[in-house]
Design a protein around this motif. Structure first.
Motif, PDB file in Angstrom:
ATOM      1  N   ASN A   1      67.696-160.765 -62.265  1.00 24.21           N
ATOM      2  CA  ASN A   1      67.827-160.094 -60.979  1.00 24.21           C
ATOM      3  C   ASN A   1      68.738-158.877 -61.162  1.00 24.21           C
ATOM      4  N   GLN A   2      68.970-158.158 -60.077  1.00 22.02           N
ATOM      5  CA  GLN A   2      69.745-156.922 -60.210  1.00 22.02           C
ATOM      6  C   GLN A   2      71.179-157.190 -60.670  1.00 22.02           C
ATOM      7  N   GLU A   3      71.777-158.266 -60.153  1.00 17.07           N
ATOM      8  CA  GLU A   3      73.154-158.565 -60.531  1.00 17.07           C
ATOM      9  C   GLU A   3      73.258-158.855 -62.022  1.00 17.07           C
ATOM     10  N   ARG A   4      72.345-159.693 -62.531  1.00 20.65           N
ATOM     11  CA  ARG A   4      72.386-160.028 -63.958  1.00 20.65           C
ATOM     12  C   ARG A   4      72.109-158.798 -64.812  1.00 20.65           C
ATOM     13  N   TYR A   5      71.158-157.988 -64.381  1.00 18.75           N
ATOM     14  CA  TYR A   5      70.812-156.763 -65.121  1.00 18.75           C
ATOM     15  C   TYR A   5      72.025-155.845 -65.231  1.00 18.75           C
ATOM     16  N   LEU A   6      72.755-155.671 -64.137  1.00 16.40           N
ATOM     17  CA  LEU A   6      73.919-154.786 -64.165  1.00 16.40           C
ATOM     18  C   LEU A   6      75.063-155.380 -64.985  1.00 16.40           C
ATOM     19  N   VAL A   7      75.185-156.707 -65.000  1.00 14.75           N
ATOM     20  CA  VAL A   7      76.186-157.344 -65.864  1.00 14.75           C
ATOM     21  C   VAL A   7      75.898-157.008 -67.326  1.00 14.75           C
ATOM     22  N   ILE A   8      74.631-157.072 -67.698  1.00 14.98           N
ATOM     23  CA  ILE A   8      74.245-156.756 -69.075  1.00 14.98           C
ATOM     24  C   ILE A   8      74.530-155.284 -69.382  1.00 14.98           C
ATOM     25  N   VAL A   9      74.176-154.402 -68.440  1.00 14.37           N
ATOM     26  CA  VAL A   9      74.399-152.965 -68.641  1.00 14.37           C
ATOM     27  C   VAL A   9      75.882-152.672 -68.835  1.00 14.37           C
ATOM     28  N   ARG A  10      76.724-153.225 -67.964  1.00 15.51           N
ATOM     29  CA  ARG A  10      78.161-152.967 -68.073  1.00 15.51           C
ATOM     30  C   ARG A  10      78.726-153.499 -69.391  1.00 15.51           C
ATOM     31  N   HIS A  11      78.243-154.659 -69.794  1.00 16.23           N
ATOM     32  CA  HIS A  11      78.721-155.249 -71.053  1.00 16.23           C
ATOM     33  C   HIS A  11      78.355-154.365 -72.248  1.00 16.23           C
ATOM     34  N   LEU A  12      77.100-153.930 -72.305  1.00 20.80           N
ATOM     35  CA  LEU A  12      76.653-153.092 -73.423  1.00 20.80           C
ATOM     36  C   LEU A  12      77.350-151.734 -73.408  1.00 20.80           C
ATOM     37  N   ALA A  13      77.583-151.204 -72.217  1.00 22.51           N
ATOM     38  CA  ALA A  13      78.279-149.910 -72.114  1.00 22.51           C
ATOM     39  C   ALA A  13      79.706-150.025 -72.630  1.00 22.51           C
ATOM     40  N   ALA A  14      80.367-151.136 -72.308  1.00 22.71           N
ATOM     41  CA  ALA A  14      81.742-151.340 -72.782  1.00 22.71           C
ATOM     42  C   ALA A  14      81.775-151.475 -74.295  1.00 22.71           C
ATOM     43  N   ARG A  15      80.786-152.209 -74.868  1.00 21.86           N
ATOM     44  CA  ARG A  15      80.737-152.372 -76.326  1.00 21.86           C
ATOM     45  C   ARG A  15      80.473-151.041 -77.021  1.00 21.86           C
ATOM     46  N   SER A  16      79.747-150.153 -76.354  1.00 23.74           N
ATOM     47  CA  SER A  16      79.424-148.845 -76.937  1.00 23.74           C
ATOM     48  C   SER A  16      80.480-147.795 -76.616  1.00 23.74           C
ATOM     49  N   HIS A  17      81.506-148.179 -75.849  1.00 21.07           N
ATOM     50  CA  HIS A  17      82.606-147.282 -75.492  1.00 21.07           C
ATOM     51  C   HIS A  17      82.100-145.998 -74.826  1.00 21.07           C
ATOM     52  N   LEU A  18      81.200-146.167 -73.855  1.00 24.52           N
ATOM     53  CA  LEU A  18      80.638-145.006 -73.168  1.00 24.52           C
ATOM     54  C   LEU A  18      81.630-144.462 -72.149  1.00 24.52           C
ATOM     55  N   ASP A  19      81.812-143.166 -72.179  1.00 26.71           N
ATOM     56  CA  ASP A  19      82.719-142.490 -71.249  1.00 26.71           C
ATOM     57  C   ASP A  19      81.914-142.030 -70.044  1.00 26.71           C
ATOM     58  N   ILE A  20      81.783-142.930 -69.057  1.00 28.90           N
ATOM     59  CA  ILE A  20      80.976-142.622 -67.878  1.00 28.90           C
ATOM     60  C   ILE A  20      81.542-143.400 -66.688  1.00 28.90           C
ATOM     61  N   ASP A  21      81.490-142.787 -65.520  1.00 28.01           N
ATOM     62  CA  ASP A  21      81.977-143.428 -64.310  1.00 28.01           C
ATOM     63  C   ASP A  21      81.139-144.671 -64.014  1.00 28.01           C
ATOM     64  N   ALA A  22      81.782-145.751 -63.562  1.00 19.55           N
ATOM     65  CA  ALA A  22      81.108-147.024 -63.336  1.00 19.55           C
ATOM     66  C   ALA A  22      79.997-146.896 -62.291  1.00 19.55           C
ATOM     67  N   ARG A  23      80.243-146.132 -61.212  1.00 14.57           N
ATOM     68  CA  ARG A  23      79.216-145.984 -60.177  1.00 14.57           C
ATOM     69  C   ARG A  23      78.017-145.201 -60.685  1.00 14.57           C
TER      70      ARG A  23
END
Length: 416
Positions: A359-381
């Motif tokens: 669902n959308q919540e799980r999808y965004l959890v995955i996105v945030r996790h992968l973004a943190a592991r990749s050290h992406l410099d981007i606003d959360a919103r």
């Protein structure tokens, strides 16, 4: 040149006298070395230059010195000594086997001393001596005489196994042969989020396998792109150091499963027989082969291997409405029994893990996790907004979609 033949003859004698480790010299590098010895013995300068060139290039391709190459071959060699040493302690090995291994190690040590500099001196044409730095200090490097390393070498085989299973963490079965996978997928278990309960159950079962307990065959089924295959591959990167090996078996190779199981039975490692994207058609013979391995036969089940299959289907054998029993003259008398066998095939896996669509919540959890592991410099919103857009325009919400989005975003940010 007059003083060379006795030394060359000695090297040829050492190579010819091998009792157990003949295959150490049977690869391209070893054969080039033997050809070079013969050319030195014959005294033909042109042949010496040609064979030395072949030997030089074969070592350069591997970026290993002659000595290190021999050591690597010894550590991975599959022979009667290494086979028994990986299964029994040194004191349980026969004296004759230990003495034969000691003899071969001494002979190979003599050959190892004849490196590029020696060969370059023997050939009177100013050839370049190949040399490469020693990368890893192995147990044989610690001995002035490799023959003294027999017991330590036996212990090495016990801990690491032999042959392809010592050289590769991941392998595939193809046309009746094992093929090593030099660069397996490097996915880590920590990268996979959103299905924590399934991951925990899978890890617990693998811990049972590694601990010598009776582990269950596993079926991972559910939504495409949810990370089923990645979870299985991640097990390898987590547990390879503890002796876990991944052996891919394609659906077209399932007929060989009983043969594969027997091949693995006496190995010290633990094996996951990985069957990806599994499903069967009507009257598929591979269905019967897998059923034998899952349910057992007259042969005892091997405790060091389990089947781990992924599928997008809960019922692995396709069923059509036409399969359902109808009161016609030509129908099977016990048709319900046949249909139930098809529908219950997945139940033969002891552990079934379900991966629901994200669902959308799980999808965004995955996105945030992968973004943190990749050290992406981007606003959360902005990250979440763009992730939602990506899912709509591409393959829907899933772990795979999240991974593709993060890969794209990382490349975009890096290029700006």
């Amino acid at each position: 040149m007059s003083s060379q033949p006795p030394s060359v003859q000695l090297l040829q004698q050492q190579a010819a006298s091998l009792l157990l480790y003949q295959s150490v010299l049977e690869d391209l590098v070893g054969q080039a070395f033997l050809d070079l010895l013969q050319a030195l013995q014959d005294g033909d300068l042109l042949e010496q230059l040609q064979t030395y060139g072949c030997w030089f290039r074969s070592l350069a391709d591997r970026d290993r010195s002659w000595s290190d190459h021999l050591i690597e071959r010894i550590l991975h060699d599959d022979n009667p000594f290494s086979d028994r040493a990986q299964r029994f302690p040194p004191q349980a090995l026969s004296p004759a086997l230990l003495e034969a291994a000691k003899h071969d190690l001494q002979a190979l040590h003599i050959l190892s001393r004849c490196g590029g500099e020696t060969m370059a001196r023997w050939i009177p044409a100013g050839v370049i001596a190949f040399s490469a730095p020693t990368r890893d200090k192995t147990l044989l490097h610690r001995y002035h005489n490799w023959g003294d390393a027999v017991e330590d070498l036996a212990t090495h085989y016990t801990q690491h196994g032999t042959g392809a299973f010592a050289r590769y963490k991941a392998l595939r079965w193809h046309n009746g042969q094992l093929m090593g996978i030099p660069c397996p997928d490097a996915v880590q278990l920590s990268e996979i989020v959103g299905y924590e309960d399934q991951k925990a159950a899978l890890i617990q079962n693998i811990e049972f396998l590694l601990g010598g307990h009776r582990a269950l065959h596993i079926l991972l089924y559910g939504s495409r792109g949810s990370g089923k295959s990645s979870l299985v591959k991640g097990l390898l990167n987590e547990y390879a150091a503890r002796g876990l090996r991944l052996l891919e078996v394609g659906k077209s190779q399932l007929y060989d499963l009983p043969e594969i199981v027997e091949l693995l039975r006496r190995r010290p490692q633990k094996f996951v027989l990985f069957v990806d994207d599994l499903s069967f058609e009507e009257d598929d013979e591979a269905f019967k082969a897998l059923k034998v391995v899952l349910e057992g036969s007259a042969t005892a089940r091997t405790p060091n291997a389990i089947v781990c299959a992924t599928s997008n289907r809960r019922h692995l054998v396709r069923e059509f409405f036409a399969d359902r029993p109808r009161p016609l003259d030509n129908d099977e008398v016990h048709a319900w029994d046949t249909m139930q066998e098809k529908l219950s095939f997945s139940d033969r896996f002891g552990l079934t893990l379900t991966f629901e669509p994200a669902n959308q919540e799980r999808y965004l959890v995955i996105v945030r996790h992968l973004a943190a592991r990749s050290h992406l410099d981007i606003d959360a919103r902005e990250l979440e907004f763009r992730a939602k857009q990506w899912a709509v325009r591409h393959n829907g919400r899933s772990g795979r979609t999240a991974r593709q989005f993060i890969d794209f975003l990382q490349a975009e940010l890096s290029s700006n």
